[in-house]
Design a protein around this motif. Structure first.
Motif, PDB file in Angstrom:
ATOM      1  N   THR A 286       0.838  -1.203   0.000  1.00  0.00           N
ATOM      2  CA  THR A 286       0.000   0.000   0.000  1.00  0.00           C
ATOM      3  C   THR A 286       0.871   1.251   0.000  1.00  0.00           C
ATOM      4  O   THR A 286       0.571   2.239  -0.699  1.00  0.00           O
ATOM      5  CB  THR A 286      -0.932   0.008   1.217  1.00  0.00           C
ATOM      6  N   THR A 287       1.965   1.233   0.761  1.00  0.00           N
ATOM      7  CA  THR A 287       2.891   2.365   0.767  1.00  0.00           C
ATOM      8  C   THR A 287       3.493   2.577  -0.612  1.00  0.00           C
ATOM      9  O   THR A 287       3.625   3.719  -1.084  1.00  0.00           O
ATOM     10  CB  THR A 287       4.005   2.130   1.800  1.00  0.00           C
ATOM     11  N   GLY A 290       0.966   4.145  -2.845  1.00  0.00           N
ATOM     12  CA  GLY A 290       0.840   5.554  -2.505  1.00  0.00           C
ATOM     13  C   GLY A 290       1.960   6.385  -3.102  1.00  0.00           C
ATOM     14  O   GLY A 290       1.740   7.517  -3.558  1.00  0.00           O
ATOM     15  N   ASP A 336      -2.967   9.127  -1.493  1.00  0.00           N
ATOM     16  CA  ASP A 336      -3.742   8.034  -0.902  1.00  0.00           C
ATOM     17  C   ASP A 336      -5.216   8.119  -1.274  1.00  0.00           C
ATOM     18  O   ASP A 336      -5.906   7.094  -1.354  1.00  0.00           O
ATOM     19  CB  ASP A 336      -3.591   8.043   0.625  1.00  0.00           C
ATOM     20  N   LEU A 339      -5.801   6.119  -4.206  1.00  0.00           N
ATOM     21  CA  LEU A 339      -5.848   4.672  -3.948  1.00  0.00           C
ATOM     22  C   LEU A 339      -7.272   4.275  -3.575  1.00  0.00           C
ATOM     23  O   LEU A 339      -7.766   3.224  -3.990  1.00  0.00           O
ATOM     24  CB  LEU A 339      -4.892   4.301  -2.814  1.00  0.00           C
ATOM     25  N   TRP A 350      -8.100   4.228   4.409  1.00  0.00           N
ATOM     26  CA  TRP A 350      -7.727   5.612   4.108  1.00  0.00           C
ATOM     27  C   TRP A 350      -7.680   6.449   5.386  1.00  0.00           C
ATOM     28  O   TRP A 350      -6.762   7.240   5.584  1.00  0.00           O
ATOM     29  CB  TRP A 350      -8.712   6.228   3.112  1.00  0.00           C
ATOM     30  N   LEU A 353      -4.570   5.833   7.317  1.00  0.00           N
ATOM     31  CA  LEU A 353      -3.435   6.542   6.728  1.00  0.00           C
ATOM     32  C   LEU A 353      -3.435   8.011   7.137  1.00  0.00           C
ATOM     33  O   LEU A 353      -2.369   8.611   7.346  1.00  0.00           O
ATOM     34  CB  LEU A 353      -3.462   6.406   5.203  1.00  0.00           C
TER      35      LEU A 353
END
Length: 598
Positions: A286-287, A290, A336, A339, A350, A353
């Motif tokens: 996920t990082t 992003g 993000d 995403l 989300w 984050l």
């Protein structure tokens, strides 16, 4: 060599050849030819690369510089740290040769070893002063490159072979140095987003790497962003190249007009054996997504829609602006968010984050010292020069800028508009070009139906706290408190390894500062006063900071035993009151969905 467009292009006014000289010595050979040099032609190597706001002195890696005209040597005089002047007549064809040492694995400079090569034009291509706006070509030659190497770049090919070696063209020097080059036996894949071909190359990956998943997920991000900016219209580029290097321990990216250079940890790449997409992606992947989203959004927000001060880059010195909170911070808000809009994360993820953005700002004393506009201006001397006092004196224009974007978005939505509308209106008003803060203020006034100058003055040009929690709650988000980790409670940033606790930073106003702890101390142990009269005092060696909490029990004070410059010191520490961090979750699913879904 194969020829594009059926014939080779005419010779450019300025042409370069970059070839692998010696991979083990980390050297590139560079040849620069100027077809019609000015009298006493000056050459200069940039001191910085756009997108990374620090003077990096690329000339330190240039060596063996010589000049020739026909078959005779031409004298060169070095004018300063990065400029040279040739003793030539006007109109002569001038050829310079030199080598560039390349062993910086970041996205900002140049790298070469037996596994891969990479370079930016800013660290390899001397600028021909006064001829920057004339056509340039770059021939990328294998030289002594290992067998099987290929080329990836955003430059337009003219005469190249199947592996990409050969001649490429650029309209001017700006375009030339805005197209980095990746060399090696990398993995390569392609996809089309909204009719535009995209290439993704990855170096450093293992055979387990799931390239198709990376392509599929990246395509979804790209399509969402192109449609955000242009609807059904074409974007302002004809093709795009992602260049990702996977390493044991690395992270970063640098945007370019039709490409980006990225670094991630190898463990963050998707694996063929990973669970299907229906299950949650790993935090590392996920990082990475992003990061991809962030750099791709920069294709619009900073590469084209840019600070007015960057309308024309000055490669010889710092280029100052107070607007990095907008260009980096707003991009950090949208990375993000796309995403979520691409369906790669859900609302709950989300919000998690965002909590990771809110909490570090809360724990940064520098937010009360420096405004985010000042942080933008000071990037050249503060942001990239991190020291033990950085959190006490500065604020991140990435992190706080992203939260300014969130606050503006939610404020505009209360007025029946959104930050999406503001970004697209700014693009239309400026023609996708230079931007001033006054342009933003005018657009916000139009969309909100009232002036938002007071909000911008407070959030950007003062050190007042942002109303993040109140705006989130009004938007259907549940805001809860949870205890902070021990290091944050005490006001420390530490490094733990091999049973040692090393203090890296002591935060301003903290219990650790009041106790006299300092950056560089090694925290060896603690002394504890007796709990009851008649009991003996205790002293304990610690190997991890968390051991301090359970060793102290309920005592209000402990004495830290530290080593500083090989002296042993006793630092009385008053245990602080409990502190809280933010945890975010969905309270009104419909409201949050309307917001995050765009």
């Amino acid at each position: 060599m194969s020829r594009r467009n059926g014939r080779p292009a005419a010779a450019a006014a300025v042409s370069y050849t970059v070839a692998v000289r010696d991979a083990h010595a980390h050297l590139f050979d560079v040849t620069l030819t100027v077809s019609a040099a000015e009298r006493r032609q000056v050459f200069a190597l940039p001191v910085w690369i756009p997108g990374s706001y620090l003077v990096r002195e690329f000339s330190q890696h240039l060596q063996g510089l010589n000049a020739m005209c026909a078959d005779r040597p031409v004298a060169l005089q070095q004018l300063d740290k990065h400029r040279w002047r040739a003793d030539n007549a006007a109109g002569e064809t001038l050829t310079l040769t030199y080598q560039v040492y390349a062993f910086d694995a970041s996205v900002r400079t140049a790298f070469l070893d037996s596994t891969r090569g990479f370079f930016n034009g800013t660290s390899t291509c001397l600028r021909v002063v006064g001829q920057e706006d004339r056509p340039h070509t770059l021939t990328i030659a294998p030289g002594a490159a290992p067998a099987g190497w290929r080329v990836a770049t955003g430059l337009t090919p003219i005469e190249v072979d199947a592996d990409g070696w050969g001649r490429h063209t650029a309209a001017d020097y700006d375009e030339l140095v805005d197209c980095p080059v990746e060399l090696g036996s990398f993995w390569s894949g392609e996809f089309t987003a909204c009719g535009v071909p995209h290439r993704f190359v990855v170096s450093g990956a293992g055979a387990w790497f799931d390239g198709q998943r990376l392509l599929d997920d990246t395509r979804r991000i790209c399509e969402a962003q192109i449609r955000f900016w242009h609807g059904d219209q074409a974007p302002p580029f004809q093709r795009y190249v992602f260049m990702l290097h996977a390493s044991a321990d690395g992270y970063g990216g640098l945007e370019h007009r039709n490409s980006t250079a990225l670094i991630c940890q190898r463990a963050d790449l998707p694996r063929a054996a990973d669970p299907p997409r229906a299950l949650k992606a790993t935090d590392g992947y996920t990082t990475l997504l992003g990061l991809i989203s962030h750099e791709y959004f920069h294709t619009w927000n900073v590469k084209r829609l840019r600070p007015a001060e960057f309308a024309r880059y000055d490669y010889d010195r710092e280029n100052y602006t107070e607007l990095l909170w907008f260009f980096e911070g707003f991009t950090s808000y949208y990375d993000d968010l796309f995403l979520r809009r691409a369906g790669l994360i859900d609302d709950a993820t989300w919000l998690q984050l965002q909590a990771k953005n809110i909490n570090p700002l809360r724990q940064t004393p520098g937010r009360l010292v420096q405004t985010v506009a000042q942080a933008s201006f000071d990037a050249w001397v503060k942001y990239y020069r991190v020291g033990e006092n950085t959190p006490n004196a500065t604020v991140s224009y990435y992190g706080k800028g992203a939260l300014v974007a969130l606050c503006l978005d939610l404020t505009l939505r209360q007025c029946g508009s959104s930050l999406d509308d503001a970004m697209r209106t700014l693009w239309a008003r400026t023609g996708g070009g230079p931007l001033r803060e006054s342009d933003l203020r005018r657009v916000l006034r139009q969309l909100a139906g009232r002036s938002l100058d007071a909000e911008l003055d407070a959030w950007v040009h003062s050190t007042a706290e942002l109303p993040v929690e109140a705006l989130l709650q009004a938007a259907g988000v549940k805001v809860q408190d949870e205890p902070v980790p021990l290091a944050q409670l005490l006001g420390l940033r530490i490094h733990e390894a091999g049973g040692a606790v090393q203090i890296k930073t002591v935060l301003r106003g903290s219990a650790a500062e009041a106790a006299g702890l300092a950056a560089g101390d090694e925290w060896l142990g603690i002394e504890l006063a007796p709990l009851k009269r008649g009991q003996a005092a205790e002293a304990w060696r610690i190997g991890k900071l968390d051991e301090v909490a359970w060793l102290r029990g309920s005592r209000p004070r402990v004495t830290a035993l530290v080593s500083r410059d090989r002296r042993l010191l006793r630092c009385p520490l008053q245990w602080p009151a409990a502190a809280q961090a933010v945890r975010l979750s969905v309270q009104d699913a419909a409201a949050v969905g309307r917001w995050l879904g765009g």
